[in-house]
Each structure stands twice: as structure tokens, then as C-alpha cells.
Design an enzyme around this catalytic site. Sequence first.
Site, PDB file in Angstrom:
ATOM      1  N   THR A  61     -68.397  46.202  58.568  1.00  0.00           N
ATOM      2  CA  THR A  61     -68.219  46.594  57.114  1.00  0.00           C
ATOM      3  C   THR A  61     -66.737  46.797  57.724  1.00  0.00           C
ATOM      4  O   THR A  61     -66.004  47.970  58.235  1.00  0.00           O
ATOM      5  CB  THR A  61     -68.617  47.474  56.017  1.00  0.00           C
ATOM      6  OG1 THR A  61     -67.005  48.471  56.206  1.00  0.00           O
ATOM      7  CG2 THR A  61     -69.072  48.536  57.167  1.00  0.00           C
ATOM      8  N   GLU A 117     -65.018  48.934  56.182  1.00  0.00           N
ATOM      9  CA  GLU A 117     -64.901  50.502  56.387  1.00  0.00           C
ATOM     10  C   GLU A 117     -65.056  51.171  57.965  1.00  0.00           C
ATOM     11  O   GLU A 117     -64.324  52.564  58.501  1.00  0.00           O
ATOM     12  CB  GLU A 117     -66.481  51.339  55.814  1.00  0.00           C
ATOM     13  CG  GLU A 117     -66.367  52.104  54.523  1.00  0.00           C
ATOM     14  CD  GLU A 117     -65.716  52.986  53.610  1.00  0.00           C
ATOM     15  OE1 GLU A 117     -65.397  54.061  54.187  1.00  0.00           O
ATOM     16  OE2 GLU A 117     -64.206  52.389  53.284  1.00  0.00           O
ATOM     17  N   TYR A 166     -70.920  56.933  57.057  1.00  0.00           N
ATOM     18  CA  TYR A 166     -71.071  55.803  56.951  1.00  0.00           C
ATOM     19  C   TYR A 166     -69.936  54.935  58.133  1.00  0.00           C
ATOM     20  O   TYR A 166     -71.002  53.689  58.369  1.00  0.00           O
ATOM     21  CB  TYR A 166     -70.972  54.963  55.976  1.00  0.00           C
ATOM     22  CG  TYR A 166     -71.143  53.849  55.502  1.00  0.00           C
ATOM     23  CD1 TYR A 166     -72.330  53.323  55.508  1.00  0.00           C
ATOM     24  CD2 TYR A 166     -70.348  53.164  54.951  1.00  0.00           C
ATOM     25  CE1 TYR A 166     -72.296  52.035  55.556  1.00  0.00           C
ATOM     26  CE2 TYR A 166     -69.995  51.748  54.522  1.00  0.00           C
ATOM     27  CZ  TYR A 166     -71.265  50.941  55.499  1.00  0.00           C
ATOM     28  OH  TYR A 166     -71.486  49.945  54.919  1.00  0.00           O
ATOM     29  N   LYS A 216     -71.595  52.758  60.823  1.00  0.00           N
ATOM     30  CA  LYS A 216     -71.368  50.963  61.486  1.00  0.00           C
ATOM     31  C   LYS A 216     -70.288  50.709  62.176  1.00  0.00           C
ATOM     32  O   LYS A 216     -70.778  49.626  63.115  1.00  0.00           O
ATOM     33  CB  LYS A 216     -70.852  50.346  59.815  1.00  0.00           C
ATOM     34  CG  LYS A 216     -71.578  50.267  58.597  1.00  0.00           C
ATOM     35  CD  LYS A 216     -72.741  49.555  58.675  1.00  0.00           C
ATOM     36  CE  LYS A 216     -73.690  49.300  57.526  1.00  0.00           C
ATOM     37  NZ  LYS A 216     -74.540  47.622  57.300  1.00  0.00           N
TER      38      LYS A 216
HETATM   39  P1  NAP Z   1     -76.846  47.362  48.948  1.00  0.00           P
HETATM   40  O1  NAP Z   1     -77.159  46.309  47.562  1.00  0.00           O
HETATM   41  O2  NAP Z   1     -77.150  48.848  48.728  1.00  0.00           O
HETATM   42  O3  NAP Z   1     -78.083  46.782  49.161  1.00  0.00           O
HETATM   43  C1  NAP Z   1     -78.919  48.126  50.547  1.00  0.00           C
HETATM   44  C2  NAP Z   1     -80.177  47.149  51.560  1.00  0.00           C
HETATM   45  O4  NAP Z   1     -80.624  48.053  52.089  1.00  0.00           O
HETATM   46  C3  NAP Z   1     -81.538  47.445  49.911  1.00  0.00           C
HETATM   47  O5  NAP Z   1     -82.368  46.425  50.063  1.00  0.00           O
HETATM   48  C4  NAP Z   1     -81.701  48.412  50.692  1.00  0.00           C
HETATM   49  O6  NAP Z   1     -83.246  49.002  50.022  1.00  0.00           O
HETATM   50  C5  NAP Z   1     -82.335  48.496  51.931  1.00  0.00           C
HETATM   51  N1  NAP Z   1     -82.555  50.060  52.948  1.00  0.00           N
HETATM   52  C6  NAP Z   1     -81.399  50.674  52.017  1.00  0.00           C
HETATM   53  N2  NAP Z   1     -81.903  51.455  53.351  1.00  0.00           N
HETATM   54  C7  NAP Z   1     -83.092  50.856  54.301  1.00  0.00           C
HETATM   55  C8  NAP Z   1     -83.879  52.091  55.350  1.00  0.00           C
HETATM   56  N3  NAP Z   1     -84.456  52.618  56.249  1.00  0.00           N
HETATM   57  N4  NAP Z   1     -85.257  50.742  55.794  1.00  0.00           N
HETATM   58  C9  NAP Z   1     -84.592  49.622  55.294  1.00  0.00           C
HETATM   59  N5  NAP Z   1     -83.780  48.821  53.970  1.00  0.00           N
HETATM   60  C10 NAP Z   1     -83.011  49.971  53.680  1.00  0.00           C
HETATM   61  O7  NAP Z   1     -75.803  47.115  49.713  1.00  0.00           O
HETATM   62  P2  NAP Z   1     -75.145  45.074  49.736  1.00  0.00           P
HETATM   63  O8  NAP Z   1     -74.292  45.788  48.612  1.00  0.00           O
HETATM   64  O9  NAP Z   1     -76.127  44.491  49.027  1.00  0.00           O
HETATM   65  O10 NAP Z   1     -74.349  45.613  51.677  1.00  0.00           O
HETATM   66  C11 NAP Z   1     -75.332  44.732  52.342  1.00  0.00           C
HETATM   67  C12 NAP Z   1     -75.127  44.857  53.655  1.00  0.00           C
HETATM   68  O11 NAP Z   1     -73.534  44.893  53.694  1.00  0.00           O
HETATM   69  C13 NAP Z   1     -75.244  46.124  53.986  1.00  0.00           C
HETATM   70  O12 NAP Z   1     -75.292  46.957  55.411  1.00  0.00           O
HETATM   71  C14 NAP Z   1     -74.178  47.175  53.610  1.00  0.00           C
HETATM   72  O13 NAP Z   1     -73.297  48.191  54.786  1.00  0.00           O
HETATM   73  C15 NAP Z   1     -73.044  45.780  54.374  1.00  0.00           C
HETATM   74  N6  NAP Z   1     -71.766  46.010  53.921  1.00  0.00           N
HETATM   75  C16 NAP Z   1     -71.408  45.647  52.030  1.00  0.00           C
HETATM   76  C17 NAP Z   1     -69.757  45.764  51.619  1.00  0.00           C
HETATM   77  C18 NAP Z   1     -70.189  45.666  50.481  1.00  0.00           C
HETATM   78  O14 NAP Z   1     -69.105  45.326  50.004  1.00  0.00           O
HETATM   79  N7  NAP Z   1     -71.317  45.248  49.670  1.00  0.00           N
HETATM   80  C19 NAP Z   1     -69.056  45.791  52.168  1.00  0.00           C
HETATM   81  C20 NAP Z   1     -68.958  45.465  53.627  1.00  0.00           C
HETATM   82  C21 NAP Z   1     -70.447  45.286  54.459  1.00  0.00           C
HETATM   83  P3  NAP Z   1     -83.149  49.708  48.712  1.00  0.00           P
HETATM   84  O15 NAP Z   1     -83.372  48.532  47.202  1.00  0.00           O
HETATM   85  O16 NAP Z   1     -84.759  50.181  48.758  1.00  0.00           O
HETATM   86  O17 NAP Z   1     -82.582  50.858  48.503  1.00  0.00           O
HETATM   87  O1  G4F Z   2     -66.938  51.417  45.268  1.00  0.00           O
HETATM   88  P1  G4F Z   2     -67.365  52.084  46.333  1.00  0.00           P
HETATM   89  O2  G4F Z   2     -67.591  53.366  46.336  1.00  0.00           O
HETATM   90  O3  G4F Z   2     -66.992  51.451  47.935  1.00  0.00           O
HETATM   91  P2  G4F Z   2     -66.467  52.102  48.786  1.00  0.00           P
HETATM   92  O4  G4F Z   2     -66.389  52.851  49.450  1.00  0.00           O
HETATM   93  O5  G4F Z   2     -65.072  51.093  49.588  1.00  0.00           O
HETATM   94  O6  G4F Z   2     -67.459  51.038  49.832  1.00  0.00           O
HETATM   95  C1  G4F Z   2     -68.195  49.841  49.335  1.00  0.00           C
HETATM   96  O7  G4F Z   2     -67.576  48.634  50.276  1.00  0.00           O
HETATM   97  C2  G4F Z   2     -67.741  48.928  51.729  1.00  0.00           C
HETATM   98  C3  G4F Z   2     -66.257  47.711  52.209  1.00  0.00           C
HETATM   99  O8  G4F Z   2     -65.624  48.407  52.638  1.00  0.00           O
HETATM  100  C4  G4F Z   2     -68.811  48.672  52.120  1.00  0.00           C
HETATM  101  F1  G4F Z   2     -69.105  49.042  53.757  1.00  0.00           F
HETATM  102  C5  G4F Z   2     -69.794  50.091  51.078  1.00  0.00           C
HETATM  103  O9  G4F Z   2     -71.105  49.703  52.011  1.00  0.00           O
HETATM  104  C6  G4F Z   2     -69.363  49.604  49.771  1.00  0.00           C
HETATM  105  O10 G4F Z   2     -69.977  48.452  49.360  1.00  0.00           O
HETATM  106  O11 G4F Z   2     -65.530  52.814  46.167  1.00  0.00           O
HETATM  107  C7  G4F Z   2     -64.335  52.284  46.179  1.00  0.00           C
HETATM  108  C8  G4F Z   2     -63.100  53.442  45.813  1.00  0.00           C
HETATM  109  C9  G4F Z   2     -63.530  54.963  47.226  1.00  0.00           C
HETATM  110  O12 G4F Z   2     -61.896  54.826  47.328  1.00  0.00           O
HETATM  111  C10 G4F Z   2     -63.447  55.655  45.821  1.00  0.00           C
HETATM  112  O13 G4F Z   2     -63.630  56.971  46.173  1.00  0.00           O
HETATM  113  O14 G4F Z   2     -63.518  53.599  44.394  1.00  0.00           O
HETATM  114  C11 G4F Z   2     -63.248  54.917  44.902  1.00  0.00           C
HETATM  115  N1  G4F Z   2     -63.455  55.502  43.279  1.00  0.00           N
HETATM  116  C12 G4F Z   2     -63.042  56.221  42.312  1.00  0.00           C
HETATM  117  N2  G4F Z   2     -63.785  57.133  41.250  1.00  0.00           N
HETATM  118  C13 G4F Z   2     -65.021  55.691  42.801  1.00  0.00           C
HETATM  119  C14 G4F Z   2     -65.444  56.481  42.032  1.00  0.00           C
HETATM  120  N3  G4F Z   2     -66.352  54.909  43.800  1.00  0.00           N
HETATM  121  C15 G4F Z   2     -67.274  55.436  43.283  1.00  0.00           C
HETATM  122  N4  G4F Z   2     -68.403  54.915  44.202  1.00  0.00           N
HETATM  123  N5  G4F Z   2     -67.109  56.122  41.759  1.00  0.00           N
HETATM  124  C16 G4F Z   2     -66.580  56.516  41.244  1.00  0.00           C
HETATM  125  O15 G4F Z   2     -66.460  57.179  40.348  1.00  0.00           O
END
Ligand code: NAP
Ligand code: G4F
Length: 351
Positions: A138, A140, A161, A165
Site C-alpha cells: 500500500t 501508506e 497499519y 504493511k
Molecule cells: P477490505 O475491503 O477491508 O477487505 C479486507 C478483507 O480482509 C476482508 O475480506 C476481511 O474479512 C479480510 N480480513 C480481515 N482480517 C482478516 C484476518 N485476520 N484473516 C483473514 N481475512 C481477514 O480491503 P480492500 O480495500 O479490499 O483491500 C484489499 C487489500 O489491499 C488489503 O490488504 C488492504 O490493506 C490493501 N490495500 C487496499 C487499498 C485500497 O485503497 N482499497 C490500497 C492499498 C492496499 P471480513 O469481510 O470478514 O472483514
Molecule cells: O478513506 P480513508 O480511510 O483511506 P486511507 O486512510 O487513505 O487508507 C486507504 O487507502 C490506503 C492506500 O493508501 C490503503 F492501504 C488502506 O487500506 C485504505 O484502503 O481516508 C482517506 C483520507 C484520510 O486522510 C482521512 O484522514 O480521508 C480523510 N478523512 C476525512 N474525513 C476521512 C474522514 N477518512 C475516513 N475514513 N472517514 C472520515 O470521516
Amino acid sequence: MKKKKQNKKIALITGVTGQDGSLLADFLLKKNYKVIGLKRRSSTFNTQRIDHLYTDIQKPNNFKPYYGDLTDSSNLIRVIQSTKPDEIYNLGAQSHVHTSFETPEYTANADALGTLRILEAIRILNLQKKTKFYQASTSEIFGNSKPPQNENTSFRPESPYGTAKLYAYWIVKNYRKAYDIFACNGILFNHEGPKRGETFVTRKITRAVAEIYLNKRRTVFLGNLNAKRDWGYAKDYIRSMWMMLQQKKPDDYVIATGKSCTVRNFVEKTFKVVGINIAWKGKGLNEVGYNSKNNQVLVKIDKNYFRPNEVYHLRGDYKKAKKILKWRPKISLDEMIKEMVLNDIKILKKS
Ligand code: NAP
Ligand code: G4F
């Protein structure tokens, strides 16, 4: 001459019930893979995103869910031993940055050690030559390193987090070098879409705008409006995961759009989809966003949504992925926001 029947490739996806896992399952099934999905036991239903894949449990198809957890080595070893996947996509994680400050130990266990457990399973089961491994890394991990961030940018994670990662990122590199495992880190920037979890800021906003439009709520409370993110479209990013594992050599790639905008801009763009122009007044916690036509306040600030540490600006440079994988994003931010809002309106009209 008779054509030899080719065995289907087997892919194991951890986190199959999440946004990316469910989209990747769809993608791989279309490519004729057999997909094994690891799901957690939960006291309420957590399979909404994959229910369409196995409507009739009596009728075997190419998708098979297994119970499992990244914190349970014996379970991971057993599932990998019995399925012998050609590709493992480790997408499971406690993926919420803010929540990781509340649950740092669990986050490290699932996100950092969970990755190690799978790599160890591959090694213990002697699958190094067979099984390719994708790690959901990520942006992050870059934390507050100056944008644009690419594969050579230094790592400065700002949360439990991001730090967990980063361990996972390095252990993938260690195992690749030490044991010759085909293992890749996809360093993905934020990616969104209609299946995004409702506590991430994009979906929180599109859902709230849909509710406001349908007169089901009056305001949305947000945290830091000035944080900037490089928001891409999840389906575009899923493609890149698979592409990484089809290369001759394993490597790490940044996947991003190269453009960023603030949470504030995202709010404005989202309200625009339903014809509302948002203007701002006030400062800090007292700032509000209002409908410029009738002065109705629609956005307020709640300090509970601010994080102990913030990552201020993520914007990725995806040149390497463009050159080597021939990957590029296809859907624009505006197109994605429109799709998300219209989808939320549709869901709300049904409920
Ligand atoms: P998500 O919607 O939060 O999905 C996370 C998945 O992991 C869910 O299926 C959750 O299960 C499962 N999980 C959580 N804890 C677990 C555990 N202990 N054992 C097995 N499974 C577990 O995340 P996503 O957005 O699809 O992201 C997928 C991956 O990419 C994650 O690793 C995230 O950190 C990474 N990532 C995401 C983004 C993004 O912008 N979306 C960007 C960079 C990296 P439940 O449904 O039961 O909760
Ligand atoms: O949507 P967010 O919670 O995503 P964040 O923290 O960027 O993380 C996501 O992207 C990462 C990749 O860069 C992944 F690795 C991670 O698993 C996840 O998918 O927050 C985005 C931004 C932050 O700066 C936060 O402070 O939005 C700002 N924010 C402002 N108001 C908020 C809110 N975030 C959330 N969740 N809720 C609010 O009300």
C-alpha cells in the site's frame, strides 16, 4: 489429433469477502481459474460481495470458499496443502488506517505476521517452484514522503497499519531473495468503487450524498478535508495484480493514477452529481459545507474522525508499471464518483 485437456489454474485469495478480493474473484473466474476464497467466520453475514458466486452450494462450480484466518498458521498450511494453488493473492487485512490506532497488535498480527505465515506455508510445503505470491502492499508505507511516490521513494509509515504493511513488504522481498519464491508487492494507491467499505471516506461521502439527495439525512460529518489522495478505480487495480504474477520475473510495482485531490474536492465533485453546488465557510472544526443555492449546511466537521497521525499527500508515479506491465488506469475519478453515487441511490431506493 485430439486436443490435450488443460487443467485450470488454481488461485487462492485471502480477503475474498472484501472489496478487492470479491472483484479479483470475478476477474479470475472470467479467466477460467478455479478460485479458492478464504473467508472468516463471523456472527453475522459477511459474504454479501461474493454471494453471487455460489448461489447454489449443492452445485459445484469454480469458486470454493474455505474458512480461515490470517492469524492461524495451521489453518493456512492446511488450506494451502489441500488446494496447492498456482497463485496466492494475499488481500486479507485489517485495512482501516484509523482503526489500526485502536487495534495495533491485531493489525500487526493479521497484516504483518499473516503475510509471513503464508510465505512460510509455501516454504514448508515445498511449493516455491509452483506457487506465485501477490502481496497487497500500500501507498501508506510511504507515509509523508514527498509526492510523487514511486518504487524508489523512502518509507515513512505514519500508522500501525502502514508499519505492519511495511513489515509485510520487506518480508516478501526477503523470501523472494532467500528462497527464490515468485513473490510480488503491488504498492497500490487508494482505489475505490461501488463495493468500497462504507467507513472509507469516498464511500462514506457517496453514500451520504445519496441519502441527502433522497431526503433520508441532512448532514455528513467528516474529519480532515485537506488530506490529498490519489484515488483510482478498484477494477482497474485488480487487473494489475494478475498482470504482476504473469511476468517472467517477480518484482514490486506502484499502481496509481498520478493525480491527486483533497477530500474537500471529492465532496464537491460528489454533490455535483446530484446537482448541488457546495460552498465553504468557517475555519477548523467550525468549517461547514453548504448548498450555495439555499444555504442549507450539508457537511460538518467532527474531531473524532481526525487521526493521531495523518498522511497528508499521496500521489503515485506508476511509470514502471506502465512500461513493464503495460498497465494504465482506464476510468477517471469523475466517472468513478458518478458510478458510486448512482449505485448508492439505487441501493437506497430498494431498501
Ligand atoms: P477490505 O475491503 O477491508 O477487505 C479486507 C478483507 O480482509 C476482508 O475480506 C476481511 O474479512 C479480510 N480480513 C480481515 N482480517 C482478516 C484476518 N485476520 N484473516 C483473514 N481475512 C481477514 O480491503 P480492500 O480495500 O479490499 O483491500 C484489499 C487489500 O489491499 C488489503 O490488504 C488492504 O490493506 C490493501 N490495500 C487496499 C487499498 C485500497 O485503497 N482499497 C490500497 C492499498 C492496499 P471480513 O469481510 O470478514 O472483514
Ligand atoms: O478513506 P480513508 O480511510 O483511506 P486511507 O486512510 O487513505 O487508507 C486507504 O487507502 C490506503 C492506500 O493508501 C490503503 F492501504 C488502506 O487500506 C485504505 O484502503 O481516508 C482517506 C483520507 C484520510 O486522510 C482521512 O484522514 O480521508 C480523510 N478523512 C476525512 N474525513 C476521512 C474522514 N477518512 C475516513 N475514513 N472517514 C472520515 O470521516
